[in-house]
Design a protein around this motif. Structure first.
Motif, PDB file in Angstrom:
ATOM      1  N   ASP A   1      13.843  -7.875  24.064  1.00 29.50           N
ATOM      2  CA  ASP A   1      12.588  -7.630  23.359  1.00 29.50           C
ATOM      3  C   ASP A   1      11.408  -8.380  23.972  1.00 29.50           C
ATOM      4  O   ASP A   1      10.261  -8.010  23.752  1.00 29.50           O
ATOM      5  N   ASN A   2      11.697  -9.469  24.698  1.00 33.47           N
ATOM      6  CA  ASN A   2      10.599 -10.257  25.280  1.00 33.47           C
ATOM      7  C   ASN A   2      10.278  -9.823  26.709  1.00 33.47           C
ATOM      8  O   ASN A   2       9.525 -10.488  27.413  1.00 33.47           O
ATOM      9  N   GLY A   3      10.856  -8.702  27.173  1.00 29.42           N
ATOM     10  CA  GLY A   3      10.532  -8.172  28.494  1.00 29.42           C
ATOM     11  C   GLY A   3      11.378  -8.704  29.621  1.00 29.42           C
ATOM     12  O   GLY A   3      11.138  -8.367  30.779  1.00 29.42           O
ATOM     13  N   THR A   4      12.382  -9.526  29.313  1.00 24.89           N
ATOM     14  CA  THR A   4      13.223 -10.095  30.379  1.00 24.89           C
ATOM     15  C   THR A   4      14.436  -9.208  30.624  1.00 24.89           C
ATOM     16  O   THR A   4      14.981  -8.596  29.703  1.00 24.89           O
ATOM     17  N   ILE A   5      14.833  -9.156  31.894  1.00 24.15           N
ATOM     18  CA  ILE A   5      16.045  -8.444  32.300  1.00 24.15           C
ATOM     19  C   ILE A   5      16.958  -9.461  32.974  1.00 24.15           C
ATOM     20  O   ILE A   5      16.516 -10.193  33.867  1.00 24.15           O
ATOM     21  N   HIS A   6      18.210  -9.526  32.538  1.00 25.16           N
ATOM     22  CA  HIS A   6      19.195 -10.401  33.175  1.00 25.16           C
ATOM     23  C   HIS A   6      20.268  -9.541  33.836  1.00 25.16           C
ATOM     24  O   HIS A   6      20.725  -8.543  33.266  1.00 25.16           O
ATOM     25  N   MET A   7      20.650  -9.957  35.041  1.00 21.44           N
ATOM     26  CA  MET A   7      21.709  -9.280  35.793  1.00 21.44           C
ATOM     27  C   MET A   7      22.937 -10.194  35.803  1.00 21.44           C
ATOM     28  O   MET A   7      22.833 -11.371  36.148  1.00 21.44           O
ATOM     29  N   TRP A   8      24.104  -9.611  35.459  1.00 19.75           N
ATOM     30  CA  TRP A   8      25.324 -10.396  35.330  1.00 19.75           C
ATOM     31  C   TRP A   8      26.425  -9.813  36.217  1.00 19.75           C
ATOM     32  O   TRP A   8      26.487  -8.606  36.406  1.00 19.75           O
TER      33      TRP A   8
ATOM     34  N   GLN B   1       1.853  -3.440  32.362  1.00 14.13           N
ATOM     35  CA  GLN B   1       0.888  -2.525  32.955  1.00 14.13           C
ATOM     36  C   GLN B   1      -0.533  -3.069  32.737  1.00 14.13           C
ATOM     37  O   GLN B   1      -0.834  -3.589  31.667  1.00 14.13           O
ATOM     38  N   PRO B   2      -1.418  -2.978  33.731  1.00 12.33           N
ATOM     39  CA  PRO B   2      -2.797  -3.450  33.547  1.00 12.33           C
ATOM     40  C   PRO B   2      -3.441  -2.800  32.316  1.00 12.33           C
ATOM     41  O   PRO B   2      -3.322  -1.584  32.117  1.00 12.33           O
ATOM     42  N   GLY B   3      -4.092  -3.625  31.509  1.00 10.49           N
ATOM     43  CA  GLY B   3      -4.708  -3.112  30.292  1.00 10.49           C
ATOM     44  C   GLY B   3      -3.835  -3.331  29.066  1.00 10.49           C
ATOM     45  O   GLY B   3      -4.303  -3.184  27.934  1.00 10.49           O
ATOM     46  N   SER B   4      -2.561  -3.685  29.265  1.00  7.14           N
ATOM     47  CA  SER B   4      -1.666  -3.958  28.134  1.00  7.14           C
ATOM     48  C   SER B   4      -1.702  -5.437  27.797  1.00  7.14           C
ATOM     49  O   SER B   4      -2.018  -6.284  28.635  1.00  7.14           O
ATOM     50  N   LEU B   5      -1.341  -5.746  26.563  1.00  7.37           N
ATOM     51  CA  LEU B   5      -1.226  -7.136  26.142  1.00  7.37           C
ATOM     52  C   LEU B   5       0.086  -7.705  26.670  1.00  7.37           C
ATOM     53  O   LEU B   5       1.055  -6.980  26.867  1.00  7.37           O
ATOM     54  N   ASP B   6       0.112  -9.031  26.868  1.00 13.88           N
ATOM     55  CA  ASP B   6       1.353  -9.673  27.307  1.00 13.88           C
ATOM     56  C   ASP B   6       2.452  -9.508  26.262  1.00 13.88           C
ATOM     57  O   ASP B   6       3.636  -9.499  26.579  1.00 13.88           O
ATOM     58  N   SER B   7       2.038  -9.405  25.006  1.00 15.32           N
ATOM     59  CA  SER B   7       3.028  -9.233  23.934  1.00 15.32           C
ATOM     60  C   SER B   7       3.693  -7.859  23.998  1.00 15.32           C
ATOM     61  O   SER B   7       4.737  -7.642  23.390  1.00 15.32           O
ATOM     62  N   GLU B   8       3.083  -6.922  24.735  1.00 11.82           N
ATOM     63  CA  GLU B   8       3.691  -5.602  24.899  1.00 11.82           C
ATOM     64  C   GLU B   8       4.671  -5.611  26.068  1.00 11.82           C
ATOM     65  O   GLU B   8       4.720  -4.705  26.873  1.00 11.82           O
ATOM     66  N   SER B   9       5.433  -6.685  26.128  1.00 15.59           N
ATOM     67  CA  SER B   9       6.427  -6.832  27.180  1.00 15.59           C
ATOM     68  C   SER B   9       7.786  -6.755  26.500  1.00 15.59           C
ATOM     69  O   SER B   9       8.202  -7.690  25.836  1.00 15.59           O
ATOM     70  N   GLY B  10       8.443  -5.624  26.620  1.00 17.35           N
ATOM     71  CA  GLY B  10       9.733  -5.453  25.964  1.00 17.35           C
ATOM     72  C   GLY B  10      10.509  -4.333  26.623  1.00 17.35           C
ATOM     73  O   GLY B  10       9.937  -3.339  27.053  1.00 17.35           O
ATOM     74  N   ILE B  11      11.816  -4.498  26.716  1.00 20.57           N
ATOM     75  CA  ILE B  11      12.681  -3.469  27.297  1.00 20.57           C
ATOM     76  C   ILE B  11      13.425  -2.797  26.149  1.00 20.57           C
ATOM     77  O   ILE B  11      14.155  -3.463  25.405  1.00 20.57           O
TER      78      ILE B  11
END
Length: 512
Positions: free
Chosen positions: A430-437, A453-463
């Motif tokens: 949810d916080n935009g991080t991807i982990h590879m295991w 993406q440019p123009g988005s808020l940092d809080s809009e970082s989520g997978i």
């Protein structure tokens, strides 16, 4: 005229009463309560039965005397019971100084001595089998633990110990301590890098599916549309409208030219991709439908919903074959496979259920997670799967859901996971991080946090979703900044340029 009685507060009166009571009994204050003989006897009898029942039948030899008395008779009758420490001599039970088993009568041949001689040990070793002799020689005295372990029969009298005791040539004892388990060296995987960013949706991108021919992929979004993209170029091929709320799940059939979708509008739709129109609706869910999956070998569709159920649908007849009930909260994710169990669900009630598709009933419930289970990923080659939750990623073995290991370190709400044949597990949060295991060892070999993406808020970082394409050379992610990102392996990386930062640390795998 009588004098007025002085009035005192209740507090003062109670205090004075307490003081009078104290003065009355102050002389007996330090005296202990007289012991009742009958009660003491009963107490000791019960204690003997409770604590030493397993060894009451064993013969007892009091050292320094020639008589042998039965512990059971003497102690149960409370005839010869003495407090520990009253008699300087102590009791040894068994046939010799290293007791081989309970209940064996003592004879002159098995005379007990406090400090057995070297000759006694050697003669004993000749009588016993080699393995038993080694074990018996290594003992020094019979402990309470030995007595409890030996109780119940000769075949249990020599438990295998966890560390092997050996006698070397010099007669000294070397204990080979068991080594703590260490993590095996993980397989090297090339790092993944951002390859392409695709824009086009006007809302959060919530779901992804790749077409079996690997030519295009489809996404569902909070803008209520389904878009089909060319996998090679990333260009938009088609937009489908029809849902009236967020599209939460999409699936492409490998048996027919159909696309299936579900959304927060409670609808499950079947799209004919030859006409790009909805040809079937599957009605029944009472709330938002969160995920959808197709059975790989039969014409069956499974959906799961916020109404705490998963439903099995016949694709052709639109019939609700089974309603899988048992979860007590939103069912967030569902997966199908050809082998048993054919359906697996994960829920916000923090459980995973494995289902019997024929009976429509729960086969097993896995309760190890402490937080909502939002995603499941099945290994394409092994008979294993992983579940993702805010507390941990856990790996399991089919068919009964035997726990394998925890993958700890992705400390966020895990929305999605994917695994490929090479043993790379991807978790998106949810916080935009991807982990590879590394699947086998659980080693976290890469962490990615792509810029929004440019123009988005940092809080809009989520997978919200991720999928490998069918060649497994591309990883597609659906994100909260309204973009679709495509990752690929770094072809220039080698094990020398990107070594594994691995230490053979002691494993700390929790069982729960």
């Amino acid at each position: 005229m009588a004098e007025d009685v002085q009035k005192h507060s209740v507090h003062t009166l109670v205090f004075r009463s307490l003081k009078r009571t104290h003065d009355m009994f102050v002389s007996d204050h330090a005296k202990s309560i007289a012991q009742d003989e009958e009660s003491q006897k009963m107490k000791m009898s019960v204690k003997l039965k409770a604590d030493y029942n397993a060894v009451l039948h064993m013969p007892v030899l009091k050292e320094g005397k020639d008589r042998v008395s039965l512990l059971a008779g003497s102690m149960l009758g409370n005839q010869s019971y003495t407090q520990p420490g009253d008699d300087p001599e102590y009791l040894i039970a068994g046939t010799h100084a290293y007791p081989s088993g309970p209940g064996v009568a003592l004879t002159a041949d098995t005379k007990i001595h406090r400090n057995p001689s070297e000759g006694g040990i050697n003669s004993l070793a000749l009588v016993l089998p080699p393995s038993q002799a080694r074990q018996d020689v290594s003992r020094t005295a019979s402990s309470v633990g030995d007595i409890h372990r030996n109780a119940g029969g000769g075949e249990r009298s020599h438990p295998q110990s966890s560390s092997v005791s050996l006698l070397d040539g010099g007669g000294t004892r070397n204990a080979m301590a068991r080594k703590a388990p260490t993590m095996p060296k993980p397989q090297w995987h090339p790092p993944w890098k951002l390859f392409r960013v695709i824009s086009g949706h006007l809302g959060w991108v919530r779901s992804i599916a790749v077409e079996p021919g690997n030519e295009w992929f489809v996404t569902g979004s909070a803008d209520r549309t389904i878009k089909i993209w060319d996998l090679a170029s990333g260009k938009l091929k088609l937009s489908l409208t029809g849902h009236i709320s967020t599209v939460r799940g999409v699936a492409v059939s490998n048996r027919s030219p159909y696309l299936f979708s579900c959304g927060e509008d409670k609808q499950v739709k079947c799209w004919d991709l030859e006409y790009n129109k909805v040809i079937r609706h599957y009605h029944g869910h009472l709330s938002a439908v969160y995920d959808i999956d197709l059975h790989p070998t039969i014409d069956v569709l499974v959906t799961c919903s916020r109404d705490a159920t998963a439903r099995v649908w016949d694709i052709r007849s639109k019939a609700n074959v089974h309603t899988l009930t048992g979860h007590t909260n939103t069912v967030a994710t569902v997966k199908c496979q050809a082998a048993e169990p054919q359906i697996i669900t994960g829920s916000h009630d923090s459980t995973i259920r494995l289902w019997d598709l024929i009976a429509g009933k729960t086969r097993a419930t896995l309760t190890n997670h402490k937080k909502s289970v939002r995603t499941l990923a099945m290994h394409p080659r092994q008979y294993t799967f992983a579940s993702g939750s805010a507390d941990n990623i856990k790996q399991w073995m089919f068919p009964d859901g035997s726990f394998i290991q925890n993958l700890s370190g992705h400390n966020a709400i895990i929305n999605t996971m994917a695994v490929n044949s090479d043993g790379v597990l991807v978790s998106g949060a949810d916080n935009g991080t991807i982990h590879m295991w590394d699947w086998r060892t659980g080693y976290n070999f890469q962490r990615i946090h792509a810029a929004v993406q440019p123009g988005s808020l940092d809080s809009e970082s989520g997978i919200f979703a991720c999928k490998f394409d069918n060649s497994e050379s591309r990883l597609i992610t659906a994100e909260a900044d309204k973009t679709i990102k495509v990752y690929k392996e770094d072809d220039t990386a080698t094990e020398e340029t990107h070594p594994i930062n691995w230490k053979p640390e002691i494993l700390k795998r929790k069982r729960f």
